[in-house]
Design a protein around this motif. Structure first.
Motif, PDB file in Angstrom:
ATOM      1  N   GLN A 207      -4.185   6.180  -4.707  1.00 22.18           N
ATOM      2  CA  GLN A 207      -5.079   5.376  -3.540  1.00 22.18           C
ATOM      3  C   GLN A 207      -4.186   4.675  -2.760  1.00 22.18           C
ATOM      4  O   GLN A 207      -4.715   3.940  -1.837  1.00 22.18           O
ATOM      5  N   SER A 208      -2.748   4.718  -2.563  1.00 28.34           N
ATOM      6  CA  SER A 208      -2.054   3.990  -1.779  1.00 28.34           C
ATOM      7  C   SER A 208      -2.042   2.753  -1.918  1.00 28.34           C
ATOM      8  O   SER A 208      -1.720   1.628  -1.095  1.00 28.34           O
ATOM      9  N   ARG A 212       0.234  -0.491  -0.251  1.00 25.89           N
ATOM     10  CA  ARG A 212      -0.293  -1.546   0.287  1.00 25.89           C
ATOM     11  C   ARG A 212       0.156  -2.613  -0.175  1.00 25.89           C
ATOM     12  O   ARG A 212       0.404  -3.819   0.697  1.00 25.89           O
TER      13      ARG A 212
ATOM     14  N   VAL B  81      -0.783  -4.820   8.175  1.00 22.33           N
ATOM     15  CA  VAL B  81      -0.859  -3.370   8.326  1.00 22.33           C
ATOM     16  C   VAL B  81      -2.020  -2.842   7.624  1.00 22.33           C
ATOM     17  O   VAL B  81      -2.561  -3.376   6.458  1.00 22.33           O
ATOM     18  N   LEU B  83      -3.220   0.949   6.374  1.00 28.19           N
ATOM     19  CA  LEU B  83      -2.502   1.922   6.026  1.00 28.19           C
ATOM     20  C   LEU B  83      -3.539   3.313   6.092  1.00 28.19           C
ATOM     21  O   LEU B  83      -4.797   2.818   5.789  1.00 28.19           O
ATOM     22  N   GLN B  84      -3.200   4.244   6.292  1.00 22.30           N
ATOM     23  CA  GLN B  84      -3.961   5.349   6.364  1.00 22.30           C
ATOM     24  C   GLN B  84      -4.504   5.586   4.914  1.00 22.30           C
ATOM     25  O   GLN B  84      -3.871   5.586   3.942  1.00 22.30           O
ATOM     26  N   SER B  86      -5.900   3.809   2.748  1.00 20.18           N
ATOM     27  CA  SER B  86      -5.738   3.140   1.391  1.00 20.18           C
ATOM     28  C   SER B  86      -6.747   2.565   0.976  1.00 20.18           C
ATOM     29  O   SER B  86      -7.654   2.030   1.521  1.00 20.18           O
ATOM     30  N   ALA B  87      -6.679   2.764  -0.521  1.00 18.95           N
ATOM     31  CA  ALA B  87      -8.090   2.124  -1.132  1.00 18.95           C
ATOM     32  C   ALA B  87      -7.797   0.598  -1.564  1.00 18.95           C
ATOM     33  O   ALA B  87      -6.517   0.278  -1.534  1.00 18.95           O
ATOM     34  N   TYR B  88      -8.509  -0.012  -2.118  1.00 16.11           N
ATOM     35  CA  TYR B  88      -8.448  -1.311  -2.681  1.00 16.11           C
ATOM     36  C   TYR B  88      -8.845  -1.442  -4.170  1.00 16.11           C
ATOM     37  O   TYR B  88      -9.732  -0.538  -4.793  1.00 16.11           O
ATOM     38  N   TYR B  89      -8.521  -2.326  -4.894  1.00 18.46           N
ATOM     39  CA  TYR B  89      -8.786  -2.707  -6.174  1.00 18.46           C
ATOM     40  C   TYR B  89     -10.266  -2.457  -6.388  1.00 18.46           C
ATOM     41  O   TYR B  89     -11.371  -2.973  -5.735  1.00 18.46           O
ATOM     42  N   GLU B  96     -12.260 -11.727  -3.302  1.00 23.66           N
ATOM     43  CA  GLU B  96     -11.372 -11.856  -4.298  1.00 23.66           C
ATOM     44  C   GLU B  96      -9.932 -10.963  -3.498  1.00 23.66           C
ATOM     45  O   GLU B  96      -9.152 -11.342  -3.785  1.00 23.66           O
ATOM     46  N   LEU B 100      -6.471 -12.507  -2.999  1.00 22.48           N
ATOM     47  CA  LEU B 100      -5.338 -12.048  -3.584  1.00 22.48           C
ATOM     48  C   LEU B 100      -4.220 -11.740  -2.659  1.00 22.48           C
ATOM     49  O   LEU B 100      -3.251 -11.989  -2.753  1.00 22.48           O
ATOM     50  N   LEU B 101      -4.647 -10.919  -1.520  1.00 23.29           N
ATOM     51  CA  LEU B 101      -3.723 -10.369  -0.506  1.00 23.29           C
ATOM     52  C   LEU B 101      -3.050 -11.546  -0.058  1.00 23.29           C
ATOM     53  O   LEU B 101      -1.679 -11.919   0.229  1.00 23.29           O
ATOM     54  N   SER B 103      -2.556 -14.208  -1.121  1.00 23.39           N
ATOM     55  CA  SER B 103      -1.712 -15.230  -1.937  1.00 23.39           C
ATOM     56  C   SER B 103      -0.141 -14.651  -1.874  1.00 23.39           C
ATOM     57  O   SER B 103       0.888 -15.349  -2.338  1.00 23.39           O
ATOM     58  N   PHE B 104       0.039 -13.509  -1.122  1.00 23.39           N
ATOM     59  CA  PHE B 104       1.218 -12.812  -1.299  1.00 23.39           C
ATOM     60  C   PHE B 104       2.074 -13.530   0.069  1.00 23.39           C
ATOM     61  O   PHE B 104       2.989 -13.151   0.291  1.00 23.39           O
ATOM     62  N   TYR B 105       1.323 -14.038   1.138  1.00 24.26           N
ATOM     63  CA  TYR B 105       1.937 -14.534   2.311  1.00 24.26           C
ATOM     64  C   TYR B 105       2.102 -16.150   2.557  1.00 24.26           C
ATOM     65  O   TYR B 105       1.451 -16.909   1.790  1.00 24.26           O
ATOM     66  N   ALA B 143      -8.368  -6.943   6.046  1.00 26.66           N
ATOM     67  CA  ALA B 143      -7.292  -7.107   5.152  1.00 26.66           C
ATOM     68  C   ALA B 143      -6.093  -7.443   5.814  1.00 26.66           C
ATOM     69  O   ALA B 143      -5.084  -8.014   5.393  1.00 26.66           O
ATOM     70  N   SER B 144      -5.764  -6.501   6.878  1.00 25.39           N
ATOM     71  CA  SER B 144      -4.623  -6.596   7.546  1.00 25.39           C
ATOM     72  C   SER B 144      -4.360  -7.846   8.469  1.00 25.39           C
ATOM     73  O   SER B 144      -3.484  -8.124   8.834  1.00 25.39           O
TER      74      SER B 144
END
Lengths: 371, 307
Positions: A207-208, A212, B81, B83-84, B86-89, B96, B100-101, B103-105, B143-144
């Motif tokens: 699922q990429s 990501r 970004v 992505l083509q 791309s799924a998410y959790y 959430e 979460l995303l 928190s990486f930045y 999200a991007s």
């Protein structure tokens, strides 16, 4: 890393199928083994130490070996080793045939030929009655015959009390259930760690989601650390629940140091998580990952001695079984929790497990792919 | 103003296959830059090198003045970004996932205003799998944006969306652009590139065919008009040959439907119409239209027309 770890745990808790399978199968087996009394089943083991080597003693051994419920074991280390085995619960019965057994007794009733000694495990009350009766009968029968060629004589078998002495040995009995319970802890951790990480990572890759993660500035080692930490926490919780059900619902006896057990659970889980990462690199789809995980964990479950000792396997299989990562994990877990051994006493198993951690870790790094 | 992206001599090979072949272009700060091309043109590979997901075999790429090979983490912190596909959790809510995303930045935005901006605030506690296709794409755009990026890279943001959802997403992209964010997007929809992008790169089979504004690309063409004919019965060889006289190309779109591309209007148009009348071609439908990017693409890359 902490937010990702927490998010992972949150996802695990919400993913009911993960939680269910992580606990259902091992707990089902705990219930099965707890309800059925496997200790009373099957044949009892008997070692004969024959110091007489007379036709009568041979005849006795011959007829004992024909009893279906007794399994004759070779007395490898002689009487003392057999006694030790009996005291540990590894052996059920020990029959000592003294020198001079079956030789014509002197007419003086006070000096009969030396008596046969039967040592029994004091815990097996019902079984002991059966075995005692059978042995008494066979001893009498073998004494009533002069030798194998002289079977026509029809003196009713009887045995003077002096010719069979029975000694009941107090055994610190290890119940089969205790042994199997630790096996089930290891089994649950192994299959869950291997299969769920393999399925999860291959799902994320297809699922990429992995990609990501890579386009964020999160260092990739933190990503894996968060995955591993959250799965280790799941493994510890899983082990705690399985042990708790075994101890509180079915009266298992786990006297050892739980901290040592925790160390072993974590070390073993790391090996299985690494294997899961490796499989996820080879599997193109989540279902392939699941199949591969089962293909590895099911044989390992049997060959690592989860349920049965693997010592009696034919050919080179016992050595192969020793080489599996689950084998040293289980034997160390049983040693520390049932025999109350310390971690230092299980260093050989620890060394093998650590070797597995290193080898699988390097392989996981080598084979892992993000897309 | 400094270029947001500079790509020079970029080449990426997968085994013997050259996915990106000596591509150079610049994206200016503050523009919407499109990369247009069919599937397999090398658009996604180019983007993945810019995003730091793949290493080029040759060439230099810098993003926001930073080298992609030497400073990937600094770049990742400042770009967004999508992505083509791309799924998410699956087991986290929209809010959430954004937390979460974020928190990486080092720098991050609050999730709720972002969800509000993409019209998903009501869905904040839902899971991604419960969203419609258009909502999902809007969420991946949100999200991007979680790290308040200076540059967002969107890989085929509207693929698979219905026309209404596509237009909603265009509005969203324009809104992001108006806040001063540089936008790079790939698409294989001509009308999307024409409607959204200030400048366009056209890629085909790993090569960069042209970079310009959509209007300049169209103006460059020899073709000035297209004529579409729908006839009750297929044209005969002779009829096709006679039509071709004043026409740069003739394409059979479907059975009974033909597309003519004219070079010098109005003379050519005159010739075509006279031919139609003269050779007694009966018409169900006749359409004279302007040149579109579709024609640009075909003329620059395609030999479908001249086969």
């Amino acid at each position: 890393m902490l937010p990702l770890t927490l998010a992972n745990l949150k996802m695990m808790a919400r993913n009911r199928s993960t939680t269910f399978w992580a606990l259902f199968f091992p707990l089902l087996l705990v219930v099965v083994f707890g309800l059925f009394e496997f200790d009373g089943f099957g044949s009892a083991s008997l070692t004969v130490v024959d110091e007489a080597k007379t036709p009568n003693s041979q005849l006795l051994i011959q007829s004992l070996s024909e009893l279906e419920f007794l399994r004759l074991q070779n007395a490898g280390g002689g009487e003392s080793a057999a006694r030790a085995a009996l005291e540990k619960g590894d052996l059920d019965y020990l029959l000592l045939i003294p020198a001079g057994f079956g030789e014509a007794p002197s007419p003086d009733p006070g000096s009969t030929s030396a008596g046969v000694g039967l040592l029994v495990n004091a815990n097996n009350v019902e079984q002991n009655q059966l075995v005692e009766a059978a042995v008494r009968h066979l001893v009498a029968e073998s004494l009533s015959k002069e030798g194998p060629g002289d079977g026509a004589e029809s003196v009713p078998p009887s045995v003077s009390p002096a010719s069979l002495s029975i000694e009941s040995v107090a055994v610190t009995q290890v119940r089969y259930f205790d042994v199997v319970l630790l096996g089930l802890v290891g089994l649950g951790i192994m299959s869950n760690s291997i299969i769920s990480i393999a399925v999860k990572i291959s799902t994320y890759r297809s699922q990429s989601i992995l990609k990501r993660m890579l386009v964020t500035p999160l260092p990739i080692w933190k990503y894996f650390a968060a995955e591993i930490i959250s799965y280790l926490m799941l493994a510890v919780i899983q082990a705690a629940i399985i042990l708790a059900v075994g101890v509180f619902a079915f009266g298992a006896h786990v006297p050892g140091n739980l901290l040592w057990l925790l160390v072993l659970v974590i070390l073993g889980s790391i090996v299985f998580l690494n294997i899961g990462f490796i499989l996820s690199a080879w599997a193109n789809t989540p279902s392939a990952a699941s199949g591969m995980g089962n293909a590895i964990s099911l044989p390992m479950m049997f060959f690592a001695g989860t349920f049965f000792s693997t010592a009696s396997l034919p050919w080179v299989l016992p050595y192969l079984a020793e080489a599996l990562p689950l084998t040293p994990m289980l034997s160390a877990m049983r040693a520390v929790s049932i025999d109350s051994a310390s971690l230092w006493e299980v260093w050989p198993q620890l060394a093998v497990l650590t070797g597995w951690v290193v080898v699988t870790g390097l392989a996981a790094i080598k084979f892992f792919r993000f897309s | 103003m400094e270029d947001a992206i500079r790509v020079e001599g970029l080449t990426k090979r997968f085994g013997s296959f050259t996915a990106v072949d000596d591509v150079s272009f610049c994206v200016k700060s503050g523009e919407i830059f499109g990369i247009l091309g069919p599937n397999g043109a090398g658009k996604t590979t180019t983007l993945e090198i810019i995003e730091g997901l793949q290493r080029p075999n040759q060439g230099q790429v810098s993003v926001l003045g930073l080298d992609v090979l030497r400073q990937p983490a600094q770049i990742k912190a400042r770009i967004g970004v999508q992505l083509q596909s791309s799924a998410y959790y699956d087991y986290l809510s929209l809010r959430e996932i954004l937390v979460l995303l974020g928190s990486f930045y080092p720098k991050r935005l609050a999730p709720d205003p972002l969800l509000k901006q993409v019209g998903l605030l009501d869905q904040a506690t839902q899971r991604v799998k419960h969203l419609s296709g258009g909502q999902k794409q809007r969420f991946t755009v949100a999200a991007s944006l979680i790290n308040d990026p200076e540059l967002v890279i969107l890989d085929e943001p509207t693929t698979g969306l219905d026309p209404q959802a596509r237009r909603n997403l265009w509005d969203l992209i324009r809104e992001i652009h108006q806040r001063g964010v540089t936008v790079v997007l790939t698409t294989h929809y001509m009308e999307e590139a024409e409607a959204l992008c200030q400048r366009l790169a056209i890629m085909d089979r790993g090569r960069l065919v042209a970079v310009d504004t959509p209007q300049n690309l169209i103006n460059r063409l020899e073709t000035t008009y297209t004529v579409k004919l729908v006839v009750p019965a297929p044209l005969t060889e002779d009829q096709i040959i006679s039509l071709n006289g004043g026409v740069s190309s003739i394409q059979t779109v479907e059975r009974n439907t033909y597309l003519l591309r004219l070079h010098q209007a109005p003379e050519a148009l005159d010739t075509v119409l006279q031919t139609i009348v003269g050779s007694k071609i009966r018409l169900d439908h006749l359409e004279i239209g302007p040149v579109t990017l579709e024609d640009v693409f075909l003329e620059l890359t395609g030999n479908e027309l001249r086969d």
